[in-house]
Motif scaffolding. Sequence first.
Motif, PDB file in Angstrom:
ATOM      1  N   THR A  60       0.785  -1.240   0.000  1.00 53.71           N
ATOM      2  CA  THR A  60       0.000   0.000   0.000  1.00 53.71           C
ATOM      3  C   THR A  60       0.813   1.285   0.000  1.00 53.71           C
ATOM      4  O   THR A  60       0.237   2.352  -0.184  1.00 53.71           O
ATOM      5  N   THR A  61       2.120   1.218   0.226  1.00 52.49           N
ATOM      6  CA  THR A  61       2.897   2.458   0.343  1.00 52.49           C
ATOM      7  C   THR A  61       4.230   2.383  -0.387  1.00 52.49           C
ATOM      8  O   THR A  61       4.783   1.313  -0.620  1.00 52.49           O
ATOM      9  N   ILE A  62       4.721   3.572  -0.712  1.00 50.69           N
ATOM     10  CA  ILE A  62       6.050   3.721  -1.295  1.00 50.69           C
ATOM     11  C   ILE A  62       7.053   3.733  -0.155  1.00 50.69           C
ATOM     12  O   ILE A  62       6.937   4.532   0.767  1.00 50.69           O
ATOM     13  N   ALA A  70      -1.669   4.870  -7.647  1.00 57.20           N
ATOM     14  CA  ALA A  70      -2.860   4.343  -8.317  1.00 57.20           C
ATOM     15  C   ALA A  70      -2.678   2.862  -8.634  1.00 57.20           C
ATOM     16  O   ALA A  70      -3.616   2.072  -8.511  1.00 57.20           O
ATOM     17  N   TYR A  71      -1.481   2.466  -9.005  1.00 61.77           N
ATOM     18  CA  TYR A  71      -1.209   1.037  -9.235  1.00 61.77           C
ATOM     19  C   TYR A  71      -1.423   0.258  -7.939  1.00 61.77           C
ATOM     20  O   TYR A  71      -2.090  -0.777  -7.935  1.00 61.77           O
ATOM     21  N   ASP A 111      -3.258   1.054  -5.455  1.00 68.20           N
ATOM     22  CA  ASP A 111      -4.678   1.107  -5.081  1.00 68.20           C
ATOM     23  C   ASP A 111      -5.590   0.382  -6.075  1.00 68.20           C
ATOM     24  O   ASP A 111      -6.813   0.438  -5.939  1.00 68.20           O
ATOM     25  N   ASP A 112      -4.998  -0.227  -7.093  1.00 69.01           N
ATOM     26  CA  ASP A 112      -5.773  -0.896  -8.153  1.00 69.01           C
ATOM     27  C   ASP A 112      -6.658   0.060  -8.930  1.00 69.01           C
ATOM     28  O   ASP A 112      -7.736  -0.307  -9.394  1.00 69.01           O
ATOM     29  N   THR A 113      -6.229   1.319  -9.069  1.00 65.36           N
ATOM     30  CA  THR A 113      -7.042   2.297  -9.796  1.00 65.36           C
ATOM     31  C   THR A 113      -6.307   2.925 -10.977  1.00 65.36           C
ATOM     32  O   THR A 113      -6.834   3.839 -11.607  1.00 65.36           O
ATOM     33  N   LEU A 114      -5.101   2.446 -11.288  1.00 65.92           N
ATOM     34  CA  LEU A 114      -4.346   3.019 -12.404  1.00 65.92           C
ATOM     35  C   LEU A 114      -5.052   2.697 -13.714  1.00 65.92           C
ATOM     36  O   LEU A 114      -5.317   1.536 -14.019  1.00 65.92           O
ATOM     37  N   HIS A 122      -6.463  -1.003 -14.231  1.00 68.35           N
ATOM     38  CA  HIS A 122      -5.617  -2.172 -14.030  1.00 68.35           C
ATOM     39  C   HIS A 122      -4.771  -1.942 -12.799  1.00 68.35           C
ATOM     40  O   HIS A 122      -4.186  -0.891 -12.636  1.00 68.35           O
ATOM     41  N   GLY A 123      -4.721  -2.928 -11.952  1.00 69.68           N
ATOM     42  CA  GLY A 123      -3.920  -2.804 -10.743  1.00 69.68           C
ATOM     43  C   GLY A 123      -2.993  -3.975 -10.573  1.00 69.68           C
ATOM     44  O   GLY A 123      -2.599  -4.616 -11.531  1.00 69.68           O
ATOM     45  N   LYS A 124      -2.672  -4.241  -9.337  1.00 67.56           N
ATOM     46  CA  LYS A 124      -1.732  -5.302  -9.006  1.00 67.56           C
ATOM     47  C   LYS A 124      -2.250  -6.656  -9.477  1.00 67.56           C
ATOM     48  O   LYS A 124      -3.433  -6.937  -9.384  1.00 67.56           O
ATOM     49  N   PRO A 125      -1.337  -7.511  -9.968  1.00 67.03           N
ATOM     50  CA  PRO A 125      -1.770  -8.863 -10.310  1.00 67.03           C
ATOM     51  C   PRO A 125      -2.150  -9.619  -9.051  1.00 67.03           C
ATOM     52  O   PRO A 125      -1.707  -9.276  -7.955  1.00 67.03           O
ATOM     53  N   GLU A 126      -2.971 -10.633  -9.210  1.00 64.30           N
ATOM     54  CA  GLU A 126      -3.438 -11.421  -8.063  1.00 64.30           C
ATOM     55  C   GLU A 126      -2.287 -11.934  -7.211  1.00 64.30           C
ATOM     56  O   GLU A 126      -2.327 -11.895  -6.009  1.00 64.30           O
ATOM     57  N   HIS A 127      -1.261 -12.461  -7.847  1.00 65.94           N
ATOM     58  CA  HIS A 127      -0.135 -13.051  -7.126  1.00 65.94           C
ATOM     59  C   HIS A 127       1.137 -12.329  -7.510  1.00 65.94           C
ATOM     60  O   HIS A 127       1.992 -12.886  -8.189  1.00 65.94           O
ATOM     61  N   SER A 128       1.286 -11.074  -7.105  1.00 68.32           N
ATOM     62  CA  SER A 128       2.466 -10.314  -7.470  1.00 68.32           C
ATOM     63  C   SER A 128       3.653 -10.724  -6.617  1.00 68.32           C
ATOM     64  O   SER A 128       3.525 -10.903  -5.411  1.00 68.32           O
TER      65      SER A 128
END
Length: 133
Positions: A31-33, A98-99, A101-104, A125-131
């Motif tokens: 969730t954070t940088i 945004a990436y 947060d799954d909102t990019l 498009h956001g994070k893959p299910e199993h990143s």
Amino acid sequence: MKIAVSSQNQTNVTAHLGHCQKFWIYDVDDTTIQTKQLLRITKDQSFHESSPKDSHPLDTVQVLISGGIGRGLARRLQSKGIQPLITAETDLDAAVMAYLDDTLVVMTPEEHHQREHGDAPGHRHGKPEHSPE
């Protein structure tokens, strides 16, 4: 997880990835940088000049965000386990957040090409299910 963002001017997301020589490398958690460092590569290391068979300074990232990526380069990145994302977002930190947060809002290479020559809607498009972490 490491996210690279193309930024030739070191301020905004670069519109074309192939010739870019400056990238912000973000170390992130879910969730954070955590950190952000500038990576400068040589002209010979740019994607336009380098061989897909050679190792690359960006091989350690899991995601690469840019304003434009051609289909061939997208396939090259995917073959190295890097998720290429094209976005109209120009703010570096906002694109990464945004990436996370799954909102990019991202585009395919074809949608990006159409956008440059007209308009085409993007999709979220956001994070893959199993990143990988």
